[in-house]
Motif scaffolding. Structure first.
Motif, short mmCIF file in Angstrom:
data_model
loop_
_atom_site.label_atom_id
_atom_site.label_comp_id
_atom_site.label_asym_id
_atom_site.label_seq_id
_atom_site.Cartn_x
_atom_site.Cartn_y
_atom_site.Cartn_z
N SER A 1 -7.19 5.85 1.88
CA SER A 1 -6.73 4.84 1.09
C SER A 1 -8.14 4.33 0.51
CB SER A 1 -6.10 3.48 1.56
OG SER A 1 -5.81 2.64 0.65
N GLU B 1 -4.40 7.78 -3.56
CA GLU B 1 -3.99 7.30 -2.15
C GLU B 1 -3.23 8.65 -1.40
OE1 GLU B 1 -4.13 4.04 -1.00
OE2 GLU B 1 -5.86 4.14 -2.42
N SER C 1 2.04 2.15 3.26
CA SER C 1 2.94 1.18 4.10
C SER C 1 4.52 1.35 4.46
CB SER C 1 3.04 -0.16 3.23
OG SER C 1 4.16 -0.11 2.04
N MET D 1 0.93 -1.27 -0.04
CA MET D 1 0.04 0.02 -0.08
C MET D 1 1.05 1.25 -0.11
SD MET D 1 -2.99 -1.10 -0.17
CE MET D 1 -4.01 0.33 0.42
N GLN E 1 -8.46 2.72 -2.30
CA GLN E 1 -8.23 1.56 -2.79
C GLN E 1 -8.50 0.44 -1.64
OE1 GLN E 1 -3.90 0.77 -3.70
NE2 GLN E 1 -4.61 -0.91 -5.02
N SER E 2 -8.12 0.74 -0.52
CA SER E 2 -8.50 -0.37 0.66
C SER E 2 -9.91 -0.58 0.82
CB SER E 2 -7.54 0.03 1.99
OG SER E 2 -8.39 1.21 2.44
#
Length: 185
Positions: free
Chosen positions: A172, A88, A45, A42, A174-175
């Motif tokens: 995020s 993100e 991360s 990610m 995306q998550s």
């Protein structure tokens, strides 16, 4: 939003959204994240290389800035023709630069005014503005100190982990893309 983008949205209303391919770092730089980079982890991360490569194409960056928006869920994106490209975030949706009068300007070029000054447990400085919350660029933290010394701003302590829920933004998209359907506005 650019007129050409509005026209493309009307012409192709059902183009799928794009997740994970674009990031905004804490210095206001856009980063492209291809498949190889996304496989590293990610954006947030901390894994070496997982952020991607910094975009340098000025016209593309200007296009992103003009079409950078937020949806009803608090997910930031840029409208790329008929497609939403979700972003993100490393820290916040905006990164502020300050001038000598302590006026913030977003990484997108939008000028605004500070409503509140916040400092997190790591010493990072944020400004809440009518545009939203943003991190102050590290090069301008000295100007924040001057504004505080002059009594213009009173810093409020905060926890970085609480800022997304408190100010209504998603770090995020995306998550959480599978559990939250996109709503076009």
């Amino acid at each position: 939003m650019d007129d050409i983008v509005r026209q493309a949205m009307a012409k192709w209303p059902n183009v799928p959204d794009c997740y994970g391919w674009l990031g905004l770092d804490s210095r206001g730089q856009w980063l492209m994240r291809d498949d190889r980079v996304q496989q590293l982890g990610m954006f947030q991360s901390g894994v070496n290389g997982a952020k991607g490569s910094v975009l340098r194409h000025e016209k593309l960056i200007d296009f992103i800035h003009r079409n950078y928006e937020v949806d009803a869920r608090g997910c930031w994106y840029f409208q790329n023709g008929p497609q939403r490209v979700y972003v993100e975030l490393e820290t916040t949706p905006y990164v502020w630069r300050l001038n000598e009068r302590f006026e913030p300007t977003a990484h997108t070029g939008q000028a605004t005014q500070a409503l509140a000054c916040l400092v997190d447990e790591h010493g990072r400085v944020y400004l809440h503005t009518p545009l939203g919350l943003g991190l102050v660029h590290t090069w301008d933290v000295g100007l924040v100190a001057e504004a505080i010394e002059q009594g213009l701003w009173a810093p409020e302590e905060c926890m970085a982990s609480t800022l997304p829920s408190r100010f209504g933004f998603v770090m995020s998209p995306q998550s959480g893309q599978n559990d939250k359907p996109s709503s076009r506005t």
